[in-house]
Design a protein around this motif. Structure first.
Motif, short mmCIF file in Angstrom:
data_model
loop_
_atom_site.label_atom_id
_atom_site.label_comp_id
_atom_site.label_asym_id
_atom_site.label_seq_id
_atom_site.Cartn_x
_atom_site.Cartn_y
_atom_site.Cartn_z
N ASN A 189 43.81 37.58 37.18
CA ASN A 189 43.58 37.97 38.53
C ASN A 189 44.48 37.70 39.82
OD1 ASN A 189 40.55 36.38 39.16
ND2 ASN A 189 41.54 35.62 36.94
N PHE A 373 36.20 35.10 35.55
CA PHE A 373 36.74 36.81 35.55
C PHE A 373 36.89 37.15 34.03
CE2 PHE A 373 40.53 39.74 35.50
CZ PHE A 373 39.32 41.27 35.45
N GLY A 681 33.91 39.56 46.56
CA GLY A 681 34.11 40.05 45.32
C GLY A 681 34.03 41.19 44.59
N GLN A 684 38.16 42.08 45.15
CA GLN A 684 38.58 42.27 44.46
C GLN A 684 39.11 42.65 43.12
OE1 GLN A 684 39.17 38.04 42.54
NE2 GLN A 684 41.04 38.63 41.59
N ALA A 685 37.57 43.30 42.68
CA ALA A 685 37.99 44.18 41.88
C ALA A 685 38.24 45.12 41.95
CB ALA A 685 36.50 44.48 41.23
N THR A 741 31.15 35.77 44.96
CA THR A 741 32.50 35.82 44.65
C THR A 741 32.31 35.52 43.72
OG1 THR A 741 32.71 34.72 47.33
CG2 THR A 741 34.00 35.82 46.27
N THR A 745 32.89 39.91 40.23
CA THR A 745 34.31 40.38 40.74
C THR A 745 34.68 41.19 38.89
OG1 THR A 745 35.64 39.16 42.30
CG2 THR A 745 36.69 40.14 40.67
#
Lengths: 785, 170
Positions: A189, A373, A681, A684-685, A741, A745
């Motif tokens: 992460n 995740f 989210g 982030q991905a 969020t 992700t």
């Protein structure tokens, strides 16, 4: 009869009361506060990630025209240390001064302060401060920081280990011995930068022994408390105002150095002082989020039944522990890792490490996106390993709806849940059955198409105060509300929550309106001013505001309603049991034509010459509500992506989500929270990463290098919901601020990996940028050479 | 000091002596106290400072105040006319296109300029038009809805309602 039996406004799409001032430019954010004689603070920040401070020469800066004061750490020790509110077992806490005195521990650590008549003068003077640094060896990577011989960030602690936090349940060794299938994956992460659109700002004035401090914060009461304690002022002499706050996402869930400094300087210099963060400065000096590296192993049977989960994680906390930092990778992460699944054996060891990087604390989801995740990625790895549909692997392991309240293997109790319907509805919205045809069509275009599922459970409603104490949280988890009905019938709600986009002025008015039988238009909700609040508020974070603060409002409104009923019964010469309060009227059931207006009742309460015997005059109530448990919202998100076969660029072509946050107060606001959360989210991905070089320099140091998603980076979202009430609170509400969020992700990342799975690709670390994907496609032997 | 600028902001003419380094956004916020225009970054990525300069959406953090000498500027405070909100303002509220509201003035200004040049945009065109304005709260979903909704209203009232962007000289 309770006020929620027939809700009128609860559940309605009521237009936001906040909007008129925000769409006309009339809202006041902290940097909009301009006071007569205001001086401006600028901080000198270390360019080195780790360096001893030998000497600071401020002579030239002091001579610069317009300069009011030039100060170093030793001049400012009166501000005291920055607080940490959570202590986990065997924690090695760090000493954290607002201005470093001995050494700088990350690039951006403040080493001197300049106050001047203008921002420009302050910046010119800051450039004239000569700091003699002795650069030291730097450690950026958390795992390396725990190796013998690593540079030590805080020498007095002897190592960089902040804590070791083990949580176990069941027999994991046996689970892995009995396993028919084992999958393992290193899951990262990556570190993120929160990027609230309003940079932080603090302004203060000190008049007649009273400090007024404006701050862009999520927790004005904590700021008030620490400023009062550290600066030696009575709490009654410190008024903290969080005016309009332009987003937070956890980054304003702190008591920051600048709040103590601006307060101290306004008090000692005798003139107002303001500090406004520049964005690039904020990238260094405002907390970051995430930054976990996990080794995950899952034991299962060939039919997909999970037998056990083992995780070893190192969390990078940065150079200092911030206010909630010890609780993010532990309390808010480890316990929720099992997610919606029945996992018979669990063994998690989390270690925290200091490094020469910006401190890490809560960023939207705060520990729970990291959990979702890793479990959702390993579930897909399992599905791949046993060639089972990822939706069916999930369904097979879901906690069944008759098992609630459910005690998880990690030691917490889920309140309520019904996970399969949310999955089914999301699958239907996503046309999951028709996907393989779309994959084939994309392939014919030379592209890769994938679909990714994520089923999540999160913890909200932080928190029962006794649970807080047991977990090492050094403050209660209650929330406060006061409802004051004026003689004319005007209603004011004062809340301890501190919204920064969540629309509490609207939702709290809806809650109070149903209890008081008036319109939300007749109710004013006030927040973010410690001199108006009920006394103490905990603040807005962790999707807690509704399930704790909203309930406090509901309970205060019920108390006021009870008094309205009593007065109404007295004036109508009826039994209180027969009195109805609705539509701004108070009347005897069946006799609405002989009603008293709500304003007649409030006037009677203050005239006080015709009240029931023994009744106190006035019409107001204050409630401090402490929840009996957390709440556990859940849902399933499904992303569908198409990857350009030549460039590796990812486009999310379809996004479907079914979330369950219990009862919804304002569905329009719920959807808005989901849209924004999903986008963060997806960020982030696919896009976002805070990247350091080995010397501790932040390479993604501005919005030019750090990719905050724009409107072209995300699709429109299809949303649906189920409603599973919680019995934790009387409204059955759970919380929605972070769900998007948490769900998005893994959905987006799983979709990308699914798209590439025909190439034999099992995993790629986030962010899944076109470059990484292009390289992965080439490494797999596809794509043009 | 020594630089004199004269500009019209929201219909009022101002003449001020300013430093040559003063940015247009600083002039608006600090000299003229029009704090509805915000500063969200220092690299012209975020668009929170967007205002109309001679009818075109312009990032006011990237323009010197002296460059605006003689210009006509409209900020969020100037969108409503005679206390009647501009369709974009109504649409942002109706569609829940704002949460914290910090990016909102810049987004509305960008949308006004865009809609006066493209009266019937597709969603993809809307997304492209606002790509230089970042919002961290809404995920853009409702912002796109609001701009589409405003465009429909603006088409209906075209010719009746004064154009904010076009009323000034290009």
């Amino acid at each position: 009869m309770t006020a929620t039996a027939n809700p009128t406004y609860i559940g309605a799409r009521v237009a936001r009361k906040e909007d008129p001032r925000l769409i006309t430019g009339e809202g006041t954010f902290t940097d909009d506060v301009m006071l007569q004689g205001m001086a401006y603070l600028t901080l000198v920040r270390s360019p080195h990630a780790h360096a001893r401070i030998r000497r600071i020469d401020t002579a030239a800066a002091k001579k610069e025209p317009g300069v009011v004061a030039v100060l170093t750490g030793t001049d400012l020790e009166a501000t005291g240390m920055l607080p940490v509110f959570i202590t986990v077992p065997s924690m090695n806490g760090s000493k954290h001064m607002p201005i470093a005195t001995d050494k700088a521990r990350y690039a951006g650590d403040a080493v001197a302060a300049v106050v001047a008549d203008s921002r420009d003068a302050a910046k010119r003077a800051a450039d004239l401060i000569a700091v003699d640094y002795e650069p030291l060896a730097v450690v950026v990577d958390a795992s390396k920081a725990l190796e013998p011989g690593a540079p030590i960030v805080h020498e007095e602690l002897g190592s960089n280990l902040v804590f070791t936090y083990p949580v176990k349940g069941g027999d994991v060794d046996k689970a892995f011995k009995d396993a028919e299938v084992k999958v393992s994956q290193r899951i990262v992460n990556q570190r993120l930068i929160p990027n609230a659109m309003e940079p932080r700002a603090v302004a203060a004035k000190f008049e007649a022994g009273e400090l007024t401090l404006w701050s862009s914060t999520q927790i004005p009461h904590f700021v008030q408390l620490i400023v009062a304690l550290n600066l030696g002022l009575g709490q009654n002499k410190v008024r903290v105002i969080a005016p309009e706050v332009g987003g937070g996402f956890g980054s304003k869930l702190q008591v920051y150095a600048e709040e103590l400094l601006v307060g101290h300087l306004a008090k000692t210099l005798g003139r107002p002082v303001k500090w406004t963060e520049e964005r690039r400065e904020g990238y260094l000096a405002t907390i970051h989020g995430r930054d976990h590296v996990s080794d995950v192993e899952l034991a299962a049977k060939k039919d997909g039944t999970i037998l056990g989960l083992r995780v070893r994680t190192v969390a990078n906390v940065g150079a200092y522990l911030q206010a909630f930092a010890p609780g993010i990778p532990t309390i808010l992460h480890v316990f929720i890792v099992p997610g919606p699944y029945r996992i018979p054996a669990f063994d998690y060891e989390m270690r925290g490490a200091y490094t020469n990087t910006t401190p890490v604390d809560a960023y939207r989801g705060a520990g729970r996106p990291e959990a979702a995740f890793l479990i959702e990625r390993i579930m897909d790895r399992l599905a791949d390993e046993i060639a089972m549909d990822p939706a069916e692997v999930r369904r097979k392991n879901f906690i069944s709806k008759d098992a609630f309240p459910f005690n998880t293997i990690s030691g917490i109790t889920y309140d309520s849940g019904d996970y399969a319907p949310a999955l089914d509805r999301a699958l239907a919205m996503a046309d999951y059955k028709g996907f393989e045809k779309r994959r084939a069509e994309a392939k014919a275009r030379g592209n890769y198409r994938g679909i990714g599922i994520s089923s999540y459970v999160e913890i909200c409603g932080l928190a029962p105060s006794k649970a807080n104490a047991a977990l090492g949280v050094g403050w209660g988890g209650y929330e406060s509300a006061r409802i004051r009905v004026h003689a004319t019938g005007a209603v004011q709600v004062f809340t301890g929550t501190s919204p920064h986009g969540q629309g509490h002025e609207t939702s709290w008015a809806q809650i109070a309106a149903d209890a008081l039988g008036v319109s939300p238009d007749d109710i004013e909700v006030r927040h973010g001013d410690t001199f108006e609040s009920p006394g103490m508020g905990v603040g807005t974070f962790g999707s807690r505001s509704l399930a704790v603060g909203g309930i406090a409002v509901h309970k205060a409104a019920e108390k006021v309603r009870e008094k309205v009923v009593q007065i109404g019964a007295h004036l109508l010469e009826a039994s209180p049991a027969d009195v109805v309060v609705e539509g701004g009227k108070v009347f005897v059931k069946g006799v609405p034509e002989k009603a008293k207006n709500f304003g007649d009742i409030s006037m009677a309460a203050y005239l006080a010459n015709n009240l029931p015997d023994g009744m106190e005059p006035g019409l107001e109530a204050t409630v401090y509500y402490d929840p009996p448990n957390f709440t556990f919202p859940f849902g399933t998100h499904i992303a569908e992506v198409e990857i350009d076969g030549e460039t590796g660029a990812v486009q999310i072509v379809r996004y479907s989500a079914c979330d369950d946050c219990g009862r919804q107060i304002n569905p329009m606001i719920v959807e808005g929270q989901l849209h924004g959360g999903i986008t963060q989210g997806i960020g982030q991905a696919l896009y976002e990463a805070a990247v350091y070089d080995n010397e501790g320099q932040l390479l993604s140091g501005s919005m030019m290098e750090y990719h905050v998603p724009s409107a072209e980076d995300v699709p429109a979202f299809a949303l649906d919901n189920t409603v599973t009430l919680t019995n934790t609170n009387p409204l059955g509400v759970k919380g929605i601020g972070e769900a998007g969020t948490i769900g998005s992700t893994p959905a987006a990342a799983n979709a990308v990996i699914d798209a590439l799975s025909p190439l034999g690709i099992k995993h790629i670390d986030m962010p899944l940028t076109s470059e990484k994907i292009w390289r992965a496609i080439r490494a797999a032997g596809e794509g043009r050479r | 000091m020594g630089h004199t600028v004269t500009l019209t902001v929201n219909g009022t003419s101002y003449t001020r002596e300013i430093e040559p380094t003063l940015l247009l956004v600083e002039l608006l916020r600090e000299t003229l106290s029009l704090t509805g225009t915000h500063v969200g970054c220092d690299t012209s990525q975020c668009g929170a400072c967007t205002v109309l300069v001679d009818g075109r959406a312009t990032k006011a953090c990237t323009m010197l105040a002296v460059q605006a000498d003689g210009a006509t500027v409209i900020t969020v405070e100037g969108l409503a006319k005679n206390s009647e909100m501009h369709p974009i303002q109504r649409a942002f509220a109706k569609e829940h296109a704002l949460q914290c509201g910090f990016c909102t003035p810049g987004l509305m200004i960008t949308a006004v300029d865009f809609l006066e040049r493209n009266a019937s945009p597709s969603d993809a065109e809307i997304r492209h038009a606002i790509e230089g304005n970042l919002c961290r709260c809404t995920g853009y979903h409702n912002i796109v809805n609001a701009i589409r909704s405003a465009s429909a209203e603006m088409r209906q009232t075209a010719g009746v309602r004064p154009k904010v962007a076009a009323e000034v000289n290009r």
